[in-house]
Design an enzyme around this catalytic site. Structure first.
Site, PDB file in Angstrom:
ATOM      1  CG  ASN A 128      49.100  42.131  23.913  1.00 13.36           C
ATOM      2  OD1 ASN A 128      48.263  41.280  23.441  1.00 13.36           O
ATOM      3  ND2 ASN A 128      49.125  43.448  23.777  1.00 13.36           N
ATOM      4  CD  GLU A 363      44.976  33.318  42.650  1.00 10.11           C
ATOM      5  OE1 GLU A 363      45.971  32.733  43.306  1.00 10.11           O
ATOM      6  OE2 GLU A 363      44.028  33.807  43.219  1.00 10.11           O
TER       7      GLU A 363
END
Ligand code: COS
Length: 385
Positions: A128, A363
């Site tokens: 999450n 990233e």
């Protein structure tokens, strides 16, 4: 284009290119097919001192910087982004120690990282907490002289194969981003295990795993930086690593462009090689221009990082955003130039296109990069008032 590389930088480029052409290209399809971790190639990179490129000389590295790392990552990505992801994720995992580690931590870990004898992984993402990095749920609680870690990290590159893990965990959930801290955890620590190994669309030579912490006790001194600095450690780490992801975009785009040109010279339709058809030439011209523009930006940003500049968030996000969008577009166009052949596994561009997709996602998605750039523009405008 001449990028005015120094003699040392040129040597690094040639060495990385040689490893890419001789050791990676012959096995990349098989590694992809079998989803096999590229240990043999990692050993070659270690023997060639490639893991020490960006590590200071006092810790056994070569003392080079972001540009040298980008050059090496670009060359490896030209051959296989699965391999370059394994290599670049090692740098990602090392930055917390390099940028924020104590002298003891640097002395303990960096020499092994520089020699390539121990791989590193970075653990931030959770089920999450992806784009919302401050939403992590993994906790670290101080109990006497030890931190006790609990929680699960998801989609961790090098997870299971790495020996050293830099982990972001909450030490005070009530404080949000300011309640996170960074830690170093070694493989083999009781309570630290590896969960699901993911099956991916691309970069299948790299490994992506869950990290599971169940009452995992680590020494108090394994905190990296100060308590509450974890979010900053993570953000600064990503600021440094994103230029490298940009370099992956440049490399995979260059690899796909090379393949498309080679194919277009050989493929005959309407009685002539398709490269003589203007529609094809125009596609190749756009692709070549985009690769050069992406490389120029990535190298400029890497040089800016190496100058010691502090405000690198905006430009590293720009390098990552632009060069990885180029990686996706050029690999897709290479498949198009090669037509049905491009779509077949027999040719490498099919894999390159699958591999390129992750660069726009990991990233920090390219939407997050735009947020970072947008926030920087707002700050700059406000400071000019
Ligand atoms: N360098 C230094 N400090 C930074 C920073 C940076 N690059 N980015 C943010 N900060 C600071 C902010 O200045 C702020 O400090 P204060 O609390 O003192 O004001 C704090 O950190 C929180 O920043 P912000 O409010 O901007 O945080 P958000 O929760 O809104 O998140 C983004 C910001 C979206 C940029 C961040 O969550 C992010 O980068 N997400 C993507 C994560 C990612 O790349 N995941 C990929 C997996 S890791 S391989």
């Amino acid at each position: 284009m001449d990028y005015f590389l120094t003699e040392d930088q040129q040597m690094i480029k040639e060495l990385a290119a040689q490893i890419a052409d001789e050791k990676v290209v012959p096995v990349r399809a098989e590694l992809d097919e079998k989803e096999e971790f590229p240990w043999e190639i990692m050993k070659v990179l270690a023997q060639s001192d490639m893991f020490g490129l960006f590590i200071p000389e006092e810790y056994g590295g070569l003392g080079a910087g972001a540009l040298e790392l980008a050059i090496a990552v670009e060359e490896l990505s030209r051959a296989c982004v699965g391999v370059s992801t394994t290599y670049a994720a090692n740098a990602l995992g090392t930055y917390p120690l390099l940028l924020f580690g104590s002298d003891e931590q640097k002395n303990k870990y960096l020499p092994d990282i520089a020699s390539g004898s121990r791989l590193v992984a970075f653990g931030l993402t959770e089920a999450n907490a992806g784009s919302d990095a401050a939403g992590i749920q993994t906790t670290a609680t101080l109990d006497g002289d030890e931190w006790v870690l609990n929680g699960t990290k998801q989609w961790i590159t090098n997870g299971g194969e790495a020996e050293i893990y830099t982990i972001i965990a909450m030490t005070d959930k009530s404080k949000g981003a300011r309640g996170a801290s960074a830690f170093v955890v070694e493989k083999g620590t009781p309570g630290f295990s590896f969960g699901k190994k993911e099956k991916k669309m691309g970069i299948r030579a790299s490994i992506t795993s869950e990290l599971v912490f169940e009452d995992c006790r680590i020494p108090k001194d394994n905190i990296i930086g100060k308590k509450g600095m974890g979010f900053i450690v993570a953000m600064k780490t990503l600021d440094h690593s994103r230029t490298g992801v940009g370099a992956q975009g440049v490399g995979v785009a260059q690899g796909a462009l090379d393949e498309a040109i080679k194919f277009a010279r050989e493929r005959v339709q309407f009685g002539k090689p398709i490269i003589s058809i203007q529609a094809v030439q125009h596609m190749l011209a756009d692709m070549a221009t985009e690769v050069e523009a992406a490389r120029s930006l990535v190298y400029s940003v890497a040089r800016y990082v190496d100058s010691g500049a502090k405000d690198i968030s905006k430009v590293s996000a720009m390098a990552k955003l632009y060069a990885t969008d180029v990686g996706m577009k050029v690999t897709t166009d290479a498949v198009q130039v090669m037509g049905g052949s491009g779509y077949m596994r027999e040719y490498p561009v099919e894999k390159m296109m699958r591999d390129a997709k992750i660069l726009q996602i990991y990233e920090g998605t390219n939407q997050i990069q735009r947020n970072v750039i947008g926030q920087a523009l707002i700050k700059e405008a406000a400071s000019k008032k």
